[in-house]
Design a protein around this motif. Structure first.
Motif, PDB file in Angstrom:
ATOM      1  N   ALA A  87       0.840  -1.211   0.000  1.00  0.00           N
ATOM      2  CA  ALA A  87       0.000   0.000   0.000  1.00  0.00           C
ATOM      3  C   ALA A  87       0.872   1.255   0.000  1.00  0.00           C
ATOM      4  N   GLU A  88       2.068   1.137   0.589  1.00  0.00           N
ATOM      5  CA  GLU A  88       2.981   2.287   0.609  1.00  0.00           C
ATOM      6  C   GLU A  88       3.656   2.446  -0.755  1.00  0.00           C
ATOM      7  N   ALA A  89       4.001   1.319  -1.370  1.00  0.00           N
ATOM      8  CA  ALA A  89       4.703   1.350  -2.660  1.00  0.00           C
ATOM      9  C   ALA A  89       3.774   1.735  -3.799  1.00  0.00           C
ATOM     10  N   PHE A  91       0.422   3.662  -4.342  1.00  0.00           N
ATOM     11  CA  PHE A  91      -0.604   4.534  -3.766  1.00  0.00           C
ATOM     12  C   PHE A  91      -1.995   4.195  -4.292  1.00  0.00           C
ATOM     13  N   GLY A 128       0.459   6.260  15.128  1.00  0.00           N
ATOM     14  CA  GLY A 128       1.746   6.758  14.640  1.00  0.00           C
ATOM     15  C   GLY A 128       2.523   7.437  15.754  1.00  0.00           C
ATOM     16  N   ALA A 129       3.838   7.278  15.747  1.00  0.00           N
ATOM     17  CA  ALA A 129       4.714   7.858  16.771  1.00  0.00           C
ATOM     18  C   ALA A 129       4.583   9.385  16.753  1.00  0.00           C
ATOM     19  N   THR A 142      -3.024   8.483  14.589  1.00  0.00           N
ATOM     20  CA  THR A 142      -2.417   9.407  13.621  1.00  0.00           C
ATOM     21  C   THR A 142      -1.458   8.584  12.764  1.00  0.00           C
ATOM     22  N   LEU A 144       1.035   6.855  10.115  1.00  0.00           N
ATOM     23  CA  LEU A 144       2.193   7.376   9.386  1.00  0.00           C
ATOM     24  C   LEU A 144       2.457   6.577   8.121  1.00  0.00           C
ATOM     25  N   THR A 145       1.453   5.815   7.691  1.00  0.00           N
ATOM     26  CA  THR A 145       1.533   5.078   6.429  1.00  0.00           C
ATOM     27  C   THR A 145       0.180   5.197   5.733  1.00  0.00           C
ATOM     28  N   SER A 146       0.184   4.972   4.416  1.00  0.00           N
ATOM     29  CA  SER A 146      -1.089   4.979   3.687  1.00  0.00           C
ATOM     30  C   SER A 146      -1.947   3.795   4.121  1.00  0.00           C
ATOM     31  N   THR A 149      -3.651   4.727   7.242  1.00  0.00           N
ATOM     32  CA  THR A 149      -4.681   5.711   6.891  1.00  0.00           C
ATOM     33  C   THR A 149      -5.924   5.006   6.362  1.00  0.00           C
ATOM     34  N   LEU A 152      -7.722   3.187   9.126  1.00  0.00           N
ATOM     35  CA  LEU A 152      -8.415   4.121  10.013  1.00  0.00           C
ATOM     36  C   LEU A 152      -9.704   4.641   9.362  1.00  0.00           C
TER      37      LEU A 152
ATOM     38  N   ASP B 160      -2.205  12.091   5.238  1.00  0.00           N
ATOM     39  CA  ASP B 160      -1.462  11.139   4.399  1.00  0.00           C
ATOM     40  C   ASP B 160      -0.986  11.806   3.105  1.00  0.00           C
ATOM     41  N   ARG B 163       1.972  13.894   4.009  1.00  0.00           N
ATOM     42  CA  ARG B 163       3.141  13.031   4.244  1.00  0.00           C
ATOM     43  C   ARG B 163       3.748  12.577   2.925  1.00  0.00           C
ATOM     44  N   ARG B 164       2.870  12.314   1.938  1.00  0.00           N
ATOM     45  CA  ARG B 164       3.322  11.885   0.615  1.00  0.00           C
ATOM     46  C   ARG B 164       3.898  13.035  -0.215  1.00  0.00           C
TER      47      ARG B 164
END
Lengths: 324, 324
Positions: A87-89, A91, A128-129, A142, A144-146, A149, A152, B160, B163-164
């Motif tokens: 999912a990060e690689a 979008f 997220g941190a 919160t 920190l990755t798609s 997101t 959530l 998100d 962040r992107r």
């Protein structure tokens, strides 16, 4: 009792199907039909007296979700999703599958006026941190990755659709599943399972982070227990906050290794080779460590109480009770 | 400096346009062009040397958002939305405008590779009862309305997409805007403004809840200050948590009335008639009361410090300094 499972070909999906086959019933009713859906054909279990249907495709394709719920399931387990790294690689793929696919399923259920119990597997990736030492149930998500997101957003939709009465949803935020069966993969979290799984079958495993790293784990067996409990729990007892952080065992990597020594002996634990990887450590540092999970525990969700128990579950469920 | 404003025909939109017209610059650069968008035609201000364009339509219509950002704005104020009561009454309309419209705008910006500052007006409706006495910045959002759900999903997407690197987003959660100019409306919160606005022009106002009700307010003037500050703030100072709960003045209804007496005299305050309405009180009881807003204050967002100040702002901005 008719049950629909999306993501039925995945590791958790397969274990859930095996459990349902063994139990033969859910919510006190005999299982009459299983609808199994995934992007690739899930393996159909052989079950006497159960009507098993196999469905394949992308839930975000127009009409796909509507046709999937046309059989009017009583319980839906929505496990389908693109994993974090992918999912990060990619979008577009992540948003299409994890958000649009989920919303399409939710809307299909709404428009079919089914009001089933719907269990959704979310993830601690919604957090997220920076984190407090122990993350309480009231801590804000919160991501920190798609991927986080998308999970959530799905949670928030689930709560609103439940409030509206379109279905009776429960979202369960899974901790890291450990010991994950199968082969190592490219996930940064792969080593948490690898340092247990590989030594138990006589193979070397690489530990890329310091032994002080603290993390929360639950076994595949617990993940299935969470799903079954989420399907059977009294929705009124949950109230309007429908997304629950599941319990788990919070241990350091050092404590994981000590548990392996206690369970399988020091010779097995010696198969772990420390090979620090700054890239992996940088990722792992941003992950949540320990959760309060007070609400989930009060609602009867239970995980292992020690990492020894997690290792024993793996040896029983995956290795036929034998250690190499 | 080219600025796009969605929801430009609304109360906050019009006040923001007036402020930009007065300032003539944003982020230290002269305003060269204003793109004003709404579902109905926004009123175009007469501004020497500024290219003002009027756009109408629904952002969720395919192609609408792409054509809107084709002028390549440097700053976008995304204020457009269906209000709370309407989003609750009309499920499809609320999700289409507040979620699909927002996502369409975000994706149009992403695909145009603009990376503008994007300021989004969220709402304290992202929070749902039960609440602690003071809601900290780290409190989890669990909306109890579809409107709050749609605002929260937009916030999470904004974080998100930021962040992107698709844009540089800031979401501001507005408290209740008080004193809202104009006529009373059917919103359950209408009386918070009504008990100040009507007496100041010689009219009677109804108070449907007990004087002990505590609520947080910011003036329309502060709302515009928040928007301008959100457009100008250093994004790096904000960090990855892009959605901020704005400060406000937390007072009881009784304290609102005392402030009115101090500012305009006891005769004016006597125009408030207490007429308890159980339905309105039941709604108001579920609303958040007081916010910490520590991060927003630290980042330089400032509201009034007393309700007297909020009343004086209304008298200056809406009544030409005169009380009836």
């Amino acid at each position: 009792m008719r049950i629909l499972i999306t993501g039925a070909a995945g590791m958790v999906g397969r274990k859930l199907i095996a459990r349902l086959a063994k139990d033969g019933a859910l919510r006190g009713r005999k299982i009459a039909a299983l609808d199994l859906h995934d992007i690739v054909p899930p393996q159909a279990p052989t079950l006497a007296g159960v009507d098993v249907s196999i469905h394949t495709g992308d839930l975000s394709t127009p009409g796909a979700a509507a046709s999937l719920v046309a059989s009017r399931p009583d319980v839906i387990f929505h496990l389908a999703g693109i994993v974090s790294g992918e999912a990060e690689a990619n979008f577009d793929l992540g948003y299409r599958v994890n958000l649009d696919g989920t919303r399409a399923l939710f809307d299909a259920v709404r428009l079919a006026a089914l009001a089933p119990r719907l269990v959704f597997t979310s993830s601690i990736a919604v957090f997220g941190a920076p984190f407090p030492d122990v993350i309480p149930d009231e801590f804000h998500p919160t991501p920190l990755t798609s991927y986080g997101t998308q999970k959530l957003i799905s949670e928030v939709l689930l709560a609103d659709y439940t409030r509206r009465g379109f279905f009776d949803g429960i979202g369960i935020r899974l901790p890291t599943i450990c010991v994950r069966p199968g082969k190592p993969n490219k996930a940064a979290s792969s080593f948490f399972s690898g340092i247990i799984r590989e030594p138990l079958v006589g193979q070397e495993a690489i530990l890329p982070v310091p032994r002080s790293v603290l993390h929360t784990h639950a076994s595949p067996r617990s993940a299935v227990n969470f799903l079954i409990h989420a399907a059977e729990i009294d929705g009124d007892a949950v109230g309007p906050r429908r997304n629950l952080t599941m319990p788990g065992v919070a241990v350091t990597v050092g404590e994981q290794i000590e548990a392996l020594e206690r369970t399988a002996g020091p010779e097995v634990a010696k198969r772990i080779r420390e090979e620090p990887d700054e890239t992996i450590w940088a990722i792992v540092k941003g992950w949540p460590t320990r959760f309060e999970s007070r609400r989930a525990r009060e609602l009867g969700f239970a995980a292992e109480t020690s990492f020894d128990e997690i290792i024993r579950a793996h040896i029983e469920d995956e290795l036929g009770g034998k250690i190499a």
